[in-house]
Design an enzyme around this catalytic site. Structure first.
Site, PDB file in Angstrom:
ATOM      1  N   GLY A  12       0.865  -0.827  -0.148  1.00  0.00           N
ATOM      2  CA  GLY A  12       0.288   0.161   0.161  1.00  0.00           C
ATOM      3  C   GLY A  12       0.471   1.482   0.062  1.00  0.00           C
ATOM      4  CG  ASP A  13      -0.282   4.051   2.349  1.00  0.00           C
ATOM      5  OD1 ASP A  13      -0.649   4.024   1.595  1.00  0.00           O
ATOM      6  OD2 ASP A  13       0.953   3.193   3.572  1.00  0.00           O
ATOM      7  CD  GLU A  14       1.596  -0.089  -3.194  1.00  0.00           C
ATOM      8  OE1 GLU A  14       0.351   1.139  -3.057  1.00  0.00           O
ATOM      9  OE2 GLU A  14       1.768  -1.153  -3.187  1.00  0.00           O
ATOM     10  CE  LYS A  16      -3.165   2.002  -4.094  1.00  0.00           C
ATOM     11  NZ  LYS A  16      -2.351   2.210  -2.303  1.00  0.00           N
ATOM     12  CE  LYS A  18       3.256  12.629  -8.793  1.00  0.00           C
ATOM     13  NZ  LYS A  18       4.461  12.835  -9.258  1.00  0.00           N
ATOM     14  CB  ALA A  39      -7.706   3.375   0.571  1.00  0.00           C
ATOM     15  N   GLY A  40      -5.922   5.753   2.149  1.00  0.00           N
ATOM     16  CA  GLY A  40      -5.373   6.745   2.132  1.00  0.00           C
ATOM     17  C   GLY A  40      -4.692   7.504   0.549  1.00  0.00           C
ATOM     18  CG  HIS A  41      -5.756   6.174  -2.559  1.00  0.00           C
ATOM     19  ND1 HIS A  41      -6.252   5.720  -3.751  1.00  0.00           N
ATOM     20  CD2 HIS A  41      -5.160   5.351  -1.746  1.00  0.00           C
ATOM     21  CE1 HIS A  41      -6.270   4.351  -3.088  1.00  0.00           C
ATOM     22  NE2 HIS A  41      -5.906   3.962  -2.650  1.00  0.00           N
ATOM     23  CB  THR A  42      -1.385  11.726  -0.710  1.00  0.00           C
ATOM     24  OG1 THR A  42      -1.355  11.422   0.695  1.00  0.00           O
ATOM     25  CG2 THR A  42      -1.172  13.264  -0.422  1.00  0.00           C
ATOM     26  CB  THR A 129      -7.059   1.860   9.633  1.00  0.00           C
ATOM     27  OG1 THR A 129      -7.746   1.123   8.448  1.00  0.00           O
ATOM     28  CG2 THR A 129      -5.934   1.517   7.840  1.00  0.00           C
ATOM     29  CD  GLN A 230      -6.535  -1.134   0.851  1.00  0.00           C
ATOM     30  OE1 GLN A 230      -8.121  -1.470   1.004  1.00  0.00           O
ATOM     31  NE2 GLN A 230      -7.148  -0.323   1.725  1.00  0.00           N
ATOM     32  NE  ARG A 311       3.104   5.816   4.254  1.00  0.00           N
ATOM     33  CZ  ARG A 311       2.708   6.601   3.401  1.00  0.00           C
ATOM     34  NH1 ARG A 311       3.681   7.006   3.313  1.00  0.00           N
ATOM     35  NH2 ARG A 311       1.530   6.847   3.279  1.00  0.00           N
ATOM     36  CB  SER A 418       6.872   9.261  -9.488  1.00  0.00           C
ATOM     37  OG  SER A 418       6.075  10.331  -8.788  1.00  0.00           O
TER      38      SER A 418
HETATM   39  P1  GDP Z   1      -1.244   6.010  -2.208  1.00  0.00           P
HETATM   40  O1  GDP Z   1      -2.487   5.075  -0.424  1.00  0.00           O
HETATM   41  O2  GDP Z   1      -0.788   5.129  -3.168  1.00  0.00           O
HETATM   42  O3  GDP Z   1      -2.687   5.952  -3.381  1.00  0.00           O
HETATM   43  O4  GDP Z   1      -0.435   6.835  -1.438  1.00  0.00           O
HETATM   44  P2  GDP Z   1      -0.233   7.949  -0.254  1.00  0.00           P
HETATM   45  O5  GDP Z   1      -1.393   8.674  -0.583  1.00  0.00           O
HETATM   46  O6  GDP Z   1      -0.398   7.171   0.922  1.00  0.00           O
HETATM   47  O7  GDP Z   1       1.317   7.695  -0.216  1.00  0.00           O
HETATM   48  C1  GDP Z   1       2.049   8.165  -0.803  1.00  0.00           C
HETATM   49  C2  GDP Z   1       2.727   9.710  -0.397  1.00  0.00           C
HETATM   50  O8  GDP Z   1       3.680   9.694  -1.494  1.00  0.00           O
HETATM   51  C3  GDP Z   1       1.689  10.419  -0.845  1.00  0.00           C
HETATM   52  O9  GDP Z   1       2.600  11.849   0.595  1.00  0.00           O
HETATM   53  C4  GDP Z   1       1.964  11.205  -2.115  1.00  0.00           C
HETATM   54  O10 GDP Z   1       2.001  12.961  -1.864  1.00  0.00           O
HETATM   55  C5  GDP Z   1       3.748  10.942  -2.071  1.00  0.00           C
HETATM   56  N1  GDP Z   1       4.335  11.123  -3.227  1.00  0.00           N
HETATM   57  C6  GDP Z   1       3.594  10.305  -4.582  1.00  0.00           C
HETATM   58  N2  GDP Z   1       4.950  10.124  -4.547  1.00  0.00           N
HETATM   59  C7  GDP Z   1       6.314  10.933  -5.019  1.00  0.00           C
HETATM   60  C8  GDP Z   1       7.025  10.742  -5.223  1.00  0.00           C
HETATM   61  O11 GDP Z   1       7.155  10.825  -6.050  1.00  0.00           O
HETATM   62  N3  GDP Z   1       8.728  11.084  -4.292  1.00  0.00           N
HETATM   63  C9  GDP Z   1       8.187  11.907  -3.232  1.00  0.00           C
HETATM   64  N4  GDP Z   1       9.090  12.287  -2.562  1.00  0.00           N
HETATM   65  N5  GDP Z   1       6.093  11.966  -2.618  1.00  0.00           N
HETATM   66  C10 GDP Z   1       6.035  11.515  -3.369  1.00  0.00           C
HETATM   67  P1  IMO Z   2      -4.034   2.509   0.039  1.00  0.00           P
HETATM   68  O1  IMO Z   2      -5.145   2.407  -0.774  1.00  0.00           O
HETATM   69  C1  IMO Z   2      -1.682   1.016   3.765  1.00  0.00           C
HETATM   70  C2  IMO Z   2      -3.056  -2.387   6.336  1.00  0.00           C
HETATM   71  C3  IMO Z   2      -3.218  -1.265   7.383  1.00  0.00           C
HETATM   72  C4  IMO Z   2      -2.682  -3.230   8.556  1.00  0.00           C
HETATM   73  C5  IMO Z   2      -4.001  -3.745   7.342  1.00  0.00           C
HETATM   74  C6  IMO Z   2      -4.788  -4.300   7.678  1.00  0.00           C
HETATM   75  O2  IMO Z   2      -3.597   3.709   1.472  1.00  0.00           O
HETATM   76  O3  IMO Z   2      -2.377   2.100  -0.360  1.00  0.00           O
HETATM   77  P2  IMO Z   2      -7.475  -2.693   8.160  1.00  0.00           P
HETATM   78  O4  IMO Z   2      -7.800  -1.043   7.958  1.00  0.00           O
HETATM   79  O5  IMO Z   2      -7.679  -2.694   6.256  1.00  0.00           O
HETATM   80  O6  IMO Z   2      -8.293  -3.684   8.460  1.00  0.00           O
HETATM   81  O7  IMO Z   2      -5.917  -3.236   7.959  1.00  0.00           O
HETATM   82  O8  IMO Z   2      -3.688  -3.211   6.120  1.00  0.00           O
HETATM   83  N1  IMO Z   2      -2.785  -1.155   5.095  1.00  0.00           N
HETATM   84  C7  IMO Z   2      -2.611   0.115   4.618  1.00  0.00           C
HETATM   85  N2  IMO Z   2      -1.035  -0.519   4.597  1.00  0.00           N
HETATM   86  N3  IMO Z   2      -1.837   1.805   3.143  1.00  0.00           N
HETATM   87  C8  IMO Z   2      -3.629   1.246   3.093  1.00  0.00           C
HETATM   88  O9  IMO Z   2      -4.291   1.810   2.276  1.00  0.00           O
HETATM   89  C9  IMO Z   2      -3.830   0.326   3.712  1.00  0.00           C
HETATM   90  N4  IMO Z   2      -5.417   0.196   4.183  1.00  0.00           N
HETATM   91  C10 IMO Z   2      -4.744  -0.820   4.880  1.00  0.00           C
HETATM   92  O10 IMO Z   2      -2.353  -0.786   8.350  1.00  0.00           O
HETATM   93  O11 IMO Z   2      -2.119  -2.986   8.648  1.00  0.00           O
HETATM   94 MG    MG Z   3      -2.017   6.101   1.354  1.00  0.00          MG
END
Ligand code: GDP
Ligand code: IMO
Ligand code: MG
Length: 429
Positions: A12-14, A16, A18, A39-42, A129, A230, A311, A418
């Site tokens: 997760g948090d790759e 997505k 963006k 999920a938290g998509h930034t 979460t 995720q 993280r 990116s």
């Molecule tokens: P998601 O859940 O896959 O949408 O990812 P998150 O939003 O939870 O986490 C990705 C974080 O990395 C966010 O704070 C983005 O603003 C940041 N981000 C995305 N791409 C880049 C990048 O290429 N470089 C840096 N430094 N930050 C990035």
């Molecule tokens: P995005 O979409 C990162 C992790 C939680 C926990 C496990 C189970 O932003 O990438 P849950 O709330 O589903 O019962 O949690 O999965 N987790 C994530 N980690 N990014 C996420 O979403 C996540 N959604 C759940 O931290 O370890």
């Molecule tokens: Mg996220």
């Protein structure tokens, strides 16, 4: 037209949010197919950062249709907060958001059950979460869940109360204290009040039979992008079970989460960070506990978008990446956060696992740190800022070598790189 898919390949948090925002200009419809407010998509543009939890990341593009698909679980309170935040930025979601009638609702008592489940696990807690995701999906599979379409029924309140009472029967008989895990300890009544107010707000957004709508869009030659939440290593079947989420985060989830045929899947974009992170508990083979890990966390600002938790950070894990590429049928890779690695002289990459004395390059049944260790190859760093670089050719040679190495290892081309959080810091090859 086919349905293209964007899937997280790690934990997760790759990034997505963006990339969905960046790709949205090429699509007519953007649809979330699983997960929920865990999920938290930034996404970032014009100097402002936005975090979405339930609403697809195409919402900032006017004229694009955004769909919350049947595979998603919705907490009306959180969705309402997202709607309000968008309204402050002059985005009226009534114009371009649609919600599937078959999406399930997260009740306030699902959050209590989530807290109780974590408390019961003690040291083996998942690090959820605590948004009620697991209990909401549990009720869906147990065939007692409540769906968005139920809101339209005259006896919705009764349906709600019946399920709430079922949950309270369990909660009131618990023999242990779970208050530590409760997000809203003594505020349950407030949450419930907000929940019903939020239901009234989301009633203003069209509820649709999304599977029919999406297939009609396909027939009308509209382009569709499915947005994953995720990552593949958190998938309920293939992730590092039991430290996973409760939905199919892999590409197969698109078919059940939107109601489309596997034959209609087009491009599968697999997104990964140039290193690895994980939030919550569970195996993480390349995790760093030293200074390098702290640098990744600081430079990459690796704190959860949903929970704010730090993280866990580690080097790129090729066996895990290969496994995810295989599960999803990835056709193009998107590498994120290459800027975060700028200061390292050498960048170790895990190429294989040493597992019970054998060298393997896939995720085994269980990852136990006593039985598994990583084999690393060091790649020369590029020691150069990526600021202002906007073409692939101008990237530092050692970064291109890093990318070449990944492509050769997993046998899929990297088509986007990116170099920062902003929309504009995205290089298409
Ligand atoms: P998601 O859940 O896959 O949408 O990812 P998150 O939003 O939870 O986490 C990705 C974080 O990395 C966010 O704070 C983005 O603003 C940041 N981000 C995305 N791409 C880049 C990048 O290429 N470089 C840096 N430094 N930050 C990035
Ligand atoms: P995005 O979409 C990162 C992790 C939680 C926990 C496990 C189970 O932003 O990438 P849950 O709330 O589903 O019962 O949690 O999965 N987790 C994530 N980690 N990014 C996420 O979403 C996540 N959604 C759940 O931290 O370890
Ligand atoms: Mg996220």
């Amino acid at each position: 037209m086919n349905v293209d898919v964007l899937i997280g390949l790690q934990w997760g948090d790759e990034g997505k949010g963006k990339i969905v925002d960046v790709l949205s200009s090429h699509y007519d419809v953007i649809a979330r197919f699983q997960g929920g407010p865990n999920a938290g998509h930034t996404l970032e543009f014009n100097g402002t950062k936005h975090v979405l939890h339930t609403i697809p990341s195409g919402i900032f593009h006017s004229g694009k249709i955004n769909i919350i698909g049947n595979g998603v679980v919705i907490d009306p309170v959180i969705l309402n907060k997202e709607i309000k935040k968008l309204a402050e930025r002059n985005i009226d979601v009534k114009k371009n958001l649609l919600i599937s009638r078959k999406a399930h609702l997260i009740l306030p008592t699902h959050r209590l059950l989530d807290a109780a489940n974590e408390a019961a696990k003690g040291k083996a807690k998942i690090g959820s979460t605590l948004k009620g995701i697991g209990p909401a999906y549990t009720d869906k599979v147990s065939r007692i869940g409540i769906r968005v379409g139920d809101i339209e029924k005259a006896n919705f309140k009764e349906i709600y109360t019946a399920l709430k009472n079922t949950h309270l029967n369990i909660i009131n008989n618990l023999q242990f204290d779970y208050s530590e895990y409760r997000l809203d300890s003594d505020l349950f009544d407030d949450y419930e009040k907000n929940w019903f107010e939020a239901i009234d707000v989301i009633k203003n957004i069209p509820f649709i039979d999304s599977e029919v709508f999406i297939n009609n869009c396909r027939n009308d030659n509209k382009s569709i992008l499915a947005e994953g939440a995720q990552g593949s290593m958190l998938d309920i079947d293939f992730g590092t079970y039991p430290f996973v989420t409760s939905s199919n985060t892999v590409c197969a989830g698109v078919c059940t989460g939107l109601g489309i045929s596997p034959k209609t899947i087009g491009e599968v974009y697999g997104i990964f960070k140039a290193y690895c992170t994980r939030v919550g508990s569970g195996p993480f083979p390349t995790e760093l506990f030293d200074e390098a890990g702290a640098i990744l966390r600081k430079t990459g600002n690796e704190f959860g978008s949903t929970t704010g938790r730090p993280r866990r950070c580690g080097w790129l894990d090729i066996p895990a990446l290969k496994y995810s590429v295989m599960l999803n049928g990835v056709s193009q890779l998107i590498m994120m956060k290459s800027d975060v690695l700028c200061d390292f002289d050498k960048i170790p990459v895990c190429t294989n696992y040493n597992y019970k004395g054998n060298l393997i390059d896939y995720i085994p049944f269980e990852i136990n740190s006593n039985e598994l260790s990583c084999v690393y190859k060091e790649i020369d760093g590029w020691k150069q800022s990526l600021e202002g670089i906007n073409s692939y050719n101008n990237l530092p040679d050692n970064l291109k070598k890093y990318i070449d190495f990944i492509e050769k290892s997993v046998n899929v081309p990297v088509s986007f790189v990116s170099t920062g959080p902003d929309r504009t810091q995205t290089i298409k090859r």
